[in-house]
Design an enzyme around this catalytic site. Structure first.
Site, PDB file in Angstrom:
ATOM      1  CG  ASP A 172      -1.952  -1.079   1.214  1.00 38.84           C
ATOM      2  OD1 ASP A 172      -1.800  -2.039   0.453  1.00 38.84           O
ATOM      3  OD2 ASP A 172      -2.923  -0.987   1.985  1.00 38.84           O
ATOM      4  CD  GLU A 231      -1.146  -6.101   8.498  1.00 41.09           C
ATOM      5  OE1 GLU A 231      -1.422  -5.494   9.544  1.00 41.09           O
ATOM      6  OE2 GLU A 231      -1.534  -5.743   7.373  1.00 41.09           O
TER       7      GLU A 231
HETATM    8  C1  DGY Z   1      -6.155  -1.474   3.934  1.00 44.15           C
HETATM    9  O1  DGY Z   1      -7.298  -1.101   4.129  1.00 44.15           O
HETATM   10  O2  DGY Z   1      -5.202  -1.144   4.649  1.00 44.15           O
HETATM   11  C2  DGY Z   1      -5.898  -2.419   2.860  1.00 44.15           C
HETATM   12  O3  DGY Z   1      -4.567  -2.723   2.706  1.00 44.15           O
HETATM   13  C3  DGY Z   1      -6.497  -1.962   1.573  1.00 44.15           C
HETATM   14  O4  DGY Z   1      -6.912  -3.124   1.008  1.00 44.15           O
END
Ligand code: DGY
Length: 427
Positions: free
Chosen positions: A167, A396
């Site tokens: 992201d 995670e």
């Molecule tokens: C989030 O919401 O952080 C996700 O990575 C987007 O899919």
């Protein structure tokens, strides 16, 4: 440091997978991610296959039941309402029978399905389920090259950083400057209520994530228009490598099942991708780099996205060079593989994709390195992954300098990858 106890680690991984299992799909983790995520599910199925093959196939079937008519497979399927996540279905407004997001994610399905098929104990079941999935995955691949490579360059662009799965990588910073923030509707983030805000993307990044969502929504999620209308079009070598590997794997699978047209089409896509990805190689970084399609320039950012191409059949000298780059990174970090070059001043050890280690990346990189005979580096990556679990549990992601757990806890795909790694080590 504690030492690894394979049996109890396996049991613990199983417990995490089962507690996040909603029957026919699995959520990444409670709280932070309460729906089905695309690449999470496909990689999770690999872990599930060790104890329940039918359940593993169902994980992928459920995802593909929500494929769009144009072939796109969305990155989130909002199966049941939950107000714990933002942006929810009303922000996406994609107008699907079961609400979904409107963007996609790294296409690992072709790879995952081939792997499930190859090692299936129940061959009859595997043949039936793989045969049903083949045309759907093929349609997704076709969609990628039609709508995300409209000028036939052999490589597809992502139009939103969330599509990459990485992201807030430093890879997107420069191109993201071109995404405006005016007109973003007021919103309240939920992610920072579930995880430490210092480990998550910044507010400025979130504004731009949402601007893009609103922009695509205003274009009615018409995929034939989004590419050219997006101010953000980036060619990510890691994303493309996953697609190339998935095309090659799907071609093999199709051949085994006598689906010759699907085999030929995917073989051709993989060949074109392998040729084109060479244009992203950087001698000075010893890895591939992203390319900004709107400026046609390579992006000077050495991330794991440019390491991941070892997962595809890139030229062997390139893969060996990447193994040396990983060794250099390993000298600067205690745990590998960090998501960004730890010697780059922009590296942030704890912030989402700007430095931390992710076990899914480690799995794909170790797989590619094993294939080309870089077994020492591959084993180092697997050892590092299991050391992180032993020290810090099923997080995670992890700080590569200390091993500290970051982001969400009791994470599904981390558990799935642990099961895979334990299996590779002959548990
Ligand atoms: C989030 O919401 O952080 C996700 O990575 C987007 O899919």
């Amino acid at each position: 440091m504690n030492t690894l106890d394979p049996a109890s680690t396996y049991d613990h991984a199983l417990e995490v997978l089962k507690e996040n299992d909603h029957g026919d799909y699995t959520i990444p983790t409670k709280g932070l991610y309460p729906f089905q995520w695309n690449w999470d599910s496909c990689l999770t199925a690999l872990g599930q296959s060790h104890y329940d093959e039918a359940r593993a196939w169902t994980e992928i079937d459920t995802l593909f039941a929500h494929q769009w008519p144009d072939g796109m497979v969305p990155h989130i399927v909002f199966h049941v309402y939950s107000d714990g996540y933002f942006p929810g279905p009303n922000v996406w407004a994609t107008n699907r029978p079961t609400p979904t997001s409107g963007i996609t994610q790294p296409p690992v399905a072709g790879f995952a399905v081939k792997r499930l098929f190859d090692r299936a104990r129940d061959k009859a079941l595997a043949t039936e389920r793989a045969r049903a999935l083949l045309p759907k995955i093929d349609a997704w691949h076709r969609w990628f090259y039609a709508d995300r490579d409209p000028h036939d360059e052999g490589l597809v662009a992502i139009l939103h950083p969330w599509e990459s799965g990485r992201d807030n990588s430093i890879d997107w910073d420069e191109a993201f400057e071109r995404v405006p923030t005016e007109g973003v509707e007021p919103y309240t983030r939920r992610d920072t209520q579930h995880a430490d805000p210092a480990h998550r993307p910044t507010k400025a990044q979130y504004d731009r994530y949402l601007w893009l969502v609103q922009h695509f929504r205003d274009l009615d999620w018409d995929n034939s228009r989004l590419h050219d209308a997006s101010p953000f079009q980036v060619i990510d070598p890691g994303f493309n490598a996953i697609l190339i590997r998935a095309c090659a794997d799907l071609a093999d699978l199709a051949e085994a099942l006598g689906e010759n047209q699907i085999a030929a089409d995917n073989r051709a896509r993989a060949a074109a991708g392998l040729k084109a990805i060479e244009g992203l190689w950087s001698d000075s970084h010893g890895q591939y780099l992203c390319k900004d399609r709107t400026t046609d320039a390579l992006i000077d950012s050495a991330t794991i996205g440019g390491i991941l191409p070892v997962f595809a059949a890139i030229p062997k000298p390139r893969a060996h060079e990447i193994a040396r780059t990983i060794e250099r990174w390993a000298d600067a970090a205690k745990f590998i593989v960090p998501s960004h070059d730890p010697l780059d001043p922009r590296f942030e050890a704890k912030r989402y994709w700007r430095g931390p280690v992710w076990l899914v990346m480690n799995y794909m990189i170790a797989d590619g390195l094993t294939v080309i005979g870089e077994t020492a580096v591959a084993e180092h990556i697997i050892r590092s992954s299991l050391d992180l679990i032993t020290q810090s549990g099923f997080a995670e992601y992890y700080d590569p300098t200390t091993g500290e757990p970051c982001g969400g806890g009791r994470f599904t795909w981390t558990a799935a990858m642990v099961i895979e790694f334990l299996d590779l080590m002959g548990r």
